[in-house]
Design a protein around this motif. Structure first.
Motif, PDB file in Angstrom:
ATOM      1  N   CYS A   1      10.655  -2.433   1.617  1.00 34.48           N
ATOM      2  CA  CYS A   1       9.495  -1.907   1.196  1.00 34.48           C
ATOM      3  C   CYS A   1      10.166  -1.300  -0.015  1.00 34.48           C
ATOM      4  CB  CYS A   1       9.113  -0.770   2.530  1.00 34.48           C
ATOM      5  SG  CYS A   1      10.275   0.435   2.533  1.00 34.48           S
ATOM      6  N   ASP A   2       9.366   0.068  -0.254  1.00 30.24           N
ATOM      7  CA  ASP A   2       8.881  -0.252  -1.890  1.00 30.24           C
ATOM      8  C   ASP A   2       9.110   1.401  -1.484  1.00 30.24           C
ATOM      9  OD1 ASP A   2       5.815   0.806  -1.396  1.00 30.24           O
ATOM     10  OD2 ASP A   2       5.969  -0.813  -3.287  1.00 30.24           O
ATOM     11  N   LEU A   3       8.943   2.051  -3.107  1.00 31.29           N
ATOM     12  CA  LEU A   3       9.178   3.881  -2.896  1.00 31.29           C
ATOM     13  C   LEU A   3       8.031   4.221  -1.806  1.00 31.29           C
ATOM     14  CD1 LEU A   3      11.014   5.199  -5.842  1.00 31.29           C
ATOM     15  CD2 LEU A   3      11.798   4.724  -3.090  1.00 31.29           C
ATOM     16  N   ASN A   4       6.441   3.929  -1.716  1.00 29.88           N
ATOM     17  CA  ASN A   4       5.806   4.369  -1.496  1.00 29.88           C
ATOM     18  C   ASN A   4       5.643   4.195   0.201  1.00 29.88           C
ATOM     19  OD1 ASN A   4       4.184   6.000  -3.416  1.00 29.88           O
ATOM     20  ND2 ASN A   4       3.615   3.166  -4.439  1.00 29.88           N
ATOM     21  N   GLY A   5       6.452   2.706   0.661  1.00 29.87           N
ATOM     22  CA  GLY A   5       5.969   2.117   2.276  1.00 29.87           C
ATOM     23  C   GLY A   5       5.428   0.990   2.088  1.00 29.87           C
ATOM     24  N   ASP A   6       5.334   0.577   1.585  1.00 32.31           N
ATOM     25  CA  ASP A   6       4.538  -0.938   1.732  1.00 32.31           C
ATOM     26  C   ASP A   6       5.852  -2.251   1.565  1.00 32.31           C
ATOM     27  OD1 ASP A   6       1.782   0.552   1.003  1.00 32.31           O
ATOM     28  OD2 ASP A   6       2.376   0.046  -0.843  1.00 32.31           O
TER      29      ASP A   6
END
Length: 105
Positions: free
Chosen positions: A16-21
C-alpha cells in the motif's frame, strides 16, 4: 509498506501507499498446521514477490507489517500462542535484512 496477514489456511500480502491505498494484493493458500519453517519461507517469498511484481525499490519500502491471530509478546516480537506456528520478528528480520518489521494481532 508491505502488509502480511497469516491466517489459519491462507496468507495474504499487500503493498500500500502512504495513504493506505492498496497497490497490490495477493492471497496464497496454506495447509492447516503448516510448520514454522514453511510459514517463514512463504512469508519471505511473498514479501520478495510483492516487491518484484510491483517494481518497488526495496529501500523505498517504509515498513513491513505482520498480522497474526493469537497472543503476541509485542516487546519481544514473538507469537506466544497461535493457530499457526508463526515465526518471530528476529527470524524474519534476519532473513529480510530489515529493521522495518512490525507485528500486530
Amino acid at each position: 509498506g508491505v502488509g502480511i496477514e497469516i491466517g489459519i489456511n491462507r496468507l495474504q500480502g499487500i503493498l500500500c501507499d502512504l495513504n493506505g491505498d492498496i497497490i497490490f494484493n495477493t492471497k496464497i493458500p496454506m495447509p492447516m498446521n503448516s510448520s514454522r519453517e514453511f510459514i517463514l519461507e512463504i512469508v519471505i517469498k511473498t514479501i520478495g514477490n510483492i516487491i518484484a511484481v510491483t517494481g518497488k525499490e526495496r529501500h523505498k519500502i517504509k515498513g513491513i507489517g505482520i498480522a497474526i491471530y493469537g497472543f503476541v509478546d509485542f516487546p519481544k516480537g514473538i507469537s506466544i500462542f497461535s493457530s499457526q506456528n508463526t515465526a518471530s520478528r528476529t527470524e524474519l528480520q534476519k532473513r529480510q535484512k530489515s529493521k522495518k518489521l512490525f507485528f500486530h494481532h
